[in-house]
Design a protein around this motif. Structure first.
Motif, short mmCIF file in Angstrom:
data_model
loop_
_atom_site.label_atom_id
_atom_site.label_comp_id
_atom_site.label_asym_id
_atom_site.label_seq_id
_atom_site.Cartn_x
_atom_site.Cartn_y
_atom_site.Cartn_z
N ILE A 145 45.61 14.17 50.92
CA ILE A 145 45.70 15.17 49.41
C ILE A 145 46.69 14.36 48.36
O ILE A 145 45.49 13.97 47.55
N PHE A 146 47.79 14.60 48.35
CA PHE A 146 48.49 13.16 47.16
C PHE A 146 47.80 12.16 47.67
O PHE A 146 47.05 11.74 46.50
N SER A 147 46.92 11.41 48.39
CA SER A 147 47.24 9.62 48.10
C SER A 147 45.32 9.98 47.43
O SER A 147 44.98 9.29 47.00
N LEU A 148 44.40 11.07 47.95
CA LEU A 148 43.08 11.18 47.07
C LEU A 148 43.49 11.81 46.23
O LEU A 148 42.53 10.92 45.24
N SER A 149 44.37 12.67 45.52
CA SER A 149 44.54 12.53 44.94
C SER A 149 44.90 11.45 43.23
O SER A 149 43.88 11.56 42.07
N SER A 150 45.88 10.79 44.09
CA SER A 150 46.15 9.50 43.06
C SER A 150 44.99 8.70 42.86
O SER A 150 44.90 8.29 41.75
N SER A 151 44.36 8.43 43.57
CA SER A 151 43.21 7.21 43.87
C SER A 151 42.04 7.81 43.25
O SER A 151 40.96 7.24 42.06
N VAL A 152 41.84 9.13 42.82
CA VAL A 152 40.54 9.86 41.91
C VAL A 152 41.10 9.88 40.52
O VAL A 152 40.34 9.56 39.78
N GLY A 153 42.55 9.91 40.45
CA GLY A 153 43.27 10.34 39.43
C GLY A 153 42.82 8.64 38.17
O GLY A 153 42.83 8.52 37.56
N LEU A 154 43.03 7.20 39.13
CA LEU A 154 43.16 5.90 38.63
C LEU A 154 41.59 5.49 38.55
O LEU A 154 41.28 5.17 37.07
N PHE A 155 40.63 6.44 39.03
CA PHE A 155 39.08 6.18 38.85
C PHE A 155 39.05 6.85 37.71
O PHE A 155 38.28 6.37 36.40
N ILE A 156 39.39 8.28 37.65
CA ILE A 156 39.27 9.57 36.11
C ILE A 156 40.42 8.45 34.40
O ILE A 156 40.02 8.73 33.73
N VAL A 157 41.31 7.39 35.08
CA VAL A 157 41.69 6.96 33.96
C VAL A 157 40.72 5.39 33.58
O VAL A 157 40.88 5.10 32.27
N SER A 158 39.91 4.93 34.56
CA SER A 158 39.42 4.19 34.42
C SER A 158 38.54 4.76 33.56
O SER A 158 37.53 3.98 32.61
N VAL A 159 37.49 5.44 33.80
CA VAL A 159 35.99 5.99 32.82
C VAL A 159 36.36 6.59 32.02
O VAL A 159 35.55 6.73 30.93
N LEU A 160 37.48 7.41 31.55
CA LEU A 160 37.86 7.97 30.31
C LEU A 160 38.75 7.19 29.38
O LEU A 160 38.45 7.74 28.33
N PHE A 161 39.86 6.66 30.11
CA PHE A 161 41.33 5.90 28.63
C PHE A 161 41.14 4.97 28.54
O PHE A 161 41.81 4.27 27.90
#
Length: 511
Positions: free
Chosen positions: A76-92
């Protein structure tokens, strides 16, 4: 209002060179000519060292975390951090790049307007994302939890990175280095501390995300020092078009990691997926730290050569970049695989070890191939001023991985090893695609001699490690690492790979 002096063709100077699972900060910028030359030379050393140390501490956290939480929680932690990095790329990511490129202006009023506009846009996006994450929690599902944790991580890191980009744009290197080191140390402490106390992925992610927010709040930051200036819609429109154009490659690059993890959570048990993700994280972090170190030292000089119109020199630097990346990443992958057993015995918990051992070889090979593609081949498109072509390699990698997973899985069944093998197929295909396209875009030579020398050095490294007596896991790891590295260096220097002998001969005259 279009910012003065803007030129999308020069976007390559603002793009981060980075990969899928690594916290890179920003690409090393040219030093302001007005700065003290002695201090500039010191910063030239300290800044890359701080970034490498920061990512090394992040890797330590990944190695320690499985000892503190169960495999399902780690997944869960690994998937959350990976998705979080993707969100950073898309939105920020567009905002970070625009901060680097446009926040400093000759006209103070215009500069203040740009900073105020970017600051407001970041806060709006952050608030909207957090609100959406809160609404998602009404469903009380596994993916709602993962999205919530990913959003929390994305917002905290994005706001921290926005301020760091501002420091770099203003040449406030001392503040930049202090913040990145403080964040890494605090992040490691909070990550391990909360994982030890609660053994829960949610609390662990809260600790990890809080490290970004705490350093931001207790340092010079836009919440305590809001930019003086007025928000402007026209400025926002231009900067979004500019920033989003050059972040498409970052989005496609970071997409592979969360997609693989999401597929794993659906096709295999979460417990097995968490053990596989540990192998993915360790391999990606190791290669990422090496690639970042190389690009910080070599890539900016290549950008400058192209910027000032010296195509011949730029071509030579690209050839050198490719050789150096392969000569650093390949022995790291080979050496790690030769020492995978003692590494697993010392650092990987017993509960993770079975699945980890089956996947680490495939994960390291995939990480090495993706690292070569990202740090050597895809950077050619940035140097050539055609950043949109950088999406080809990552896109081919994703498509080939998907196809390979369907084909191999249909034949052998869906397991963690099958998923890892599919990623290797995708990595090979993506690297070949980037290699072919980069040669068409920018005519550079490949130093086959240096690549063969590096291959011979890796063969010597592997054989040397195999001959080290098995006195104990810890002693084997230390002695074999030293012996293997020494043999590789002897082969490389003895064969004058990368012109190393000539480089060493010049060192005394430069002292």
């Amino acid at each position: 209002m279009r910012p003065s002096g803007s030129d999308p063709g020069r976007a390559t100077r603002a793009i981060r060179s980075f990969s899928d699972q690594i916290d890179t900060g920003s690409l090393f910028n040219p030093i302001s000519p007005e700065r003290d030359p002695v201090r500039s030379k010191l910063i030239t050393v300290l800044l890359p060292a701080a970034l490498v140390l920061s990512n090394a501490l992040n890797m330590v956290g990944i190695v320690v975390l499985p000892k503190l939480i169960e495999a399902e929680q780690f997944a869960i932690f690994s998937l959350s951090s990976s998705v979080g990095l993707f969100i950073v790329s898309v939105l920020f990511e567009w905002s970070r790049i625009c901060t680097m490129r446009f926040s400093a202006a000759a006209n103070p009023v215009e500069g203040a307007q740009r900073r105020a506009t970017l600051h407001a846009a970041n806060l709006w996006i952050a608030c909207a994302l957090l609100l959406l994450a809160l609404v998602a929690q009404l469903w009380s599902t596994k993916y709602a939890l993962i999205f919530g944790l990913a959003s929390l991580f994305a917002v905290s890191q994005a706001l921290f990175e926005a301020r760091q980009a501002s420091f770099r744009a203003e040449f406030r290197d001392k503040d930049y280095i202090r913040n990145i080191l403080a964040r890494s140390i605090l992040g490691l402490l909070l990550l391990c501390g909360l994982a030890f106390c609660f053994q829960d992925a949610s609390y662990t992610m809260w600790g990890w995300a809080s490290s970004f927010a705490i350093v931001l709040v207790f340092s010079s930051n836009p919440f305590r020092e809001p930019p003086v200036g007025k928000f402007n819609w026209q400025t926002l429109s231009f900067m979004m078009k500019f920033g989003m154009g050059v972040t498409v490659a970052a989005i496609t690059t970071t997409a592979l990691s969360p997609l693989v993890r999401l597929v794993a959570t659906e096709l295999i048990p979460l417990d097995e997926g968490g053990k596989m993700m540990l192998a993915m994280d360790i391999s990606q972090k190791l290669v990422g730290v090496l690639g970042l170190s190389i690009n910080l030292i070599t890539l900016q000089a290549t950008f400058r050569a192209k910027e000032f119109g010296d195509d011949k020199l730029a071509s030579a630097r690209i050839t050198n970049q490719l050789s150096i990346v392969v000569a650093v990443i390949m022995p790291a992958v080979v050496g790690f695989l030769a020492l995978a057993q003692p590494f697993s015995q010392i650092f990987v918990p017993q509960a993770y070890r079975d699945v980890f051992s089956m996947n680490i070889t495939w994960c390291m090979v995939a990480a090495g191939l993706i690292g070569v593609r990202t740090f050597a081949l895809d950077s050619v498109f940035l140097v050539a001023g055609r950043p949109y072509l950088s999406i080809v390699g990552p896109l081919v990698t994703v498509l080939a991985t998907t196809l390979a997973l369907v084909v191999i899985g249909s034949y052998a069944g869906f397991t963690s090893v099958v998923i890892s093998q599919a990623v290797v197929v995708g990595a090979i295909t993506g690297a070949l695609g980037s290699a072919i396209l980069s040669r068409l875009v920018f005519r550079f030579t490949i130093s086959w001699g240096d690549l063969l020398k590096a291959t011979a050095g890796c063969a010597g490294l592997y054989c040397a490690i195999a001959l080290v007596p098995r006195l104990g896991e810890a002693s084997l790891l230390v002695i074999a690492t030293f012996v293997g590295s020494a043999v590789y260096c002897v082969v490389m220097i003895g064969s004058n790979a990368l012109g190393l002998r000539s480089l060493f001969r010049r060192l005394p005259s430069n002292s």
